[in-house]
Design a protein around this motif. Sequence first.
Motif, PDB file in Angstrom:
ATOM      1  N   GLY A  16      -2.102  11.370  13.178  1.00  0.00           N
ATOM      2  CA  GLY A  16      -1.670  10.475  12.113  1.00  0.00           C
ATOM      3  C   GLY A  16      -2.446  10.586  10.820  1.00  0.00           C
ATOM      4  O   GLY A  16      -2.137   9.882   9.857  1.00  0.00           O
ATOM      5  N   ALA A  17      -3.439  11.450  10.762  1.00  0.00           N
ATOM      6  CA  ALA A  17      -4.273  11.547   9.559  1.00  0.00           C
ATOM      7  C   ALA A  17      -3.476  11.976   8.332  1.00  0.00           C
ATOM      8  O   ALA A  17      -3.653  11.416   7.243  1.00  0.00           O
ATOM      9  CB  ALA A  17      -5.438  12.501   9.795  1.00  0.00           C
ATOM     10  N   THR A  20      -1.141   9.205   7.054  1.00  0.00           N
ATOM     11  CA  THR A  20      -1.900   8.122   6.437  1.00  0.00           C
ATOM     12  C   THR A  20      -2.350   8.514   5.035  1.00  0.00           C
ATOM     13  O   THR A  20      -2.258   7.721   4.098  1.00  0.00           O
ATOM     14  CB  THR A  20      -3.119   7.764   7.308  1.00  0.00           C
ATOM     15  N   ALA A  21      -2.812   9.742   4.888  1.00  0.00           N
ATOM     16  CA  ALA A  21      -3.305  10.218   3.591  1.00  0.00           C
ATOM     17  C   ALA A  21      -2.175  10.485   2.609  1.00  0.00           C
ATOM     18  O   ALA A  21      -2.329  10.249   1.407  1.00  0.00           O
ATOM     19  CB  ALA A  21      -4.130  11.489   3.788  1.00  0.00           C
ATOM     20  N   PRO A  23       1.693   9.730   2.885  1.00  0.00           N
ATOM     21  CA  PRO A  23       2.945   9.296   3.522  1.00  0.00           C
ATOM     22  C   PRO A  23       4.206   9.767   2.796  1.00  0.00           C
ATOM     23  O   PRO A  23       5.274   9.823   3.408  1.00  0.00           O
ATOM     24  CB  PRO A  23       2.839   7.765   3.518  1.00  0.00           C
ATOM     25  N   ASP A  54      -3.195  13.594  -2.608  1.00  0.00           N
ATOM     26  CA  ASP A  54      -2.935  13.099  -1.254  1.00  0.00           C
ATOM     27  C   ASP A  54      -2.814  14.252  -0.265  1.00  0.00           C
ATOM     28  O   ASP A  54      -3.304  14.174   0.863  1.00  0.00           O
ATOM     29  CB  ASP A  54      -1.656  12.265  -1.222  1.00  0.00           C
TER      30      ASP A  54
END
Length: 83
Positions: A16-17, A20-21, A23, A54
């Motif tokens: 999920g990193a 999260t960073a 999306p 991002d």
Amino acid sequence: MAYYTRIDKETCIACGACGTAAPDKYDYDDECIAFVKTDNNQGITAVKNEYIDDMIEAYQGCPTDSVKISEHPFKAASCNNQA
């Protein structure tokens, strides 16, 4: 300078990193494996300037180095497309 990104789905552990960073760039398939939303994980669509920071954060935060970044489009045949 243009940047391109894709996920190596063979090494992604669904942590999920990246989502999260970044999306707006990354999402998850039915098996929770990440993929690039804008071009179905082909790595052929340039990342818009507003998403570059991002994307770099996702790249740096990926524990398995599954987030790939290039200054050139990836070859469609060399990536694992989302099913």
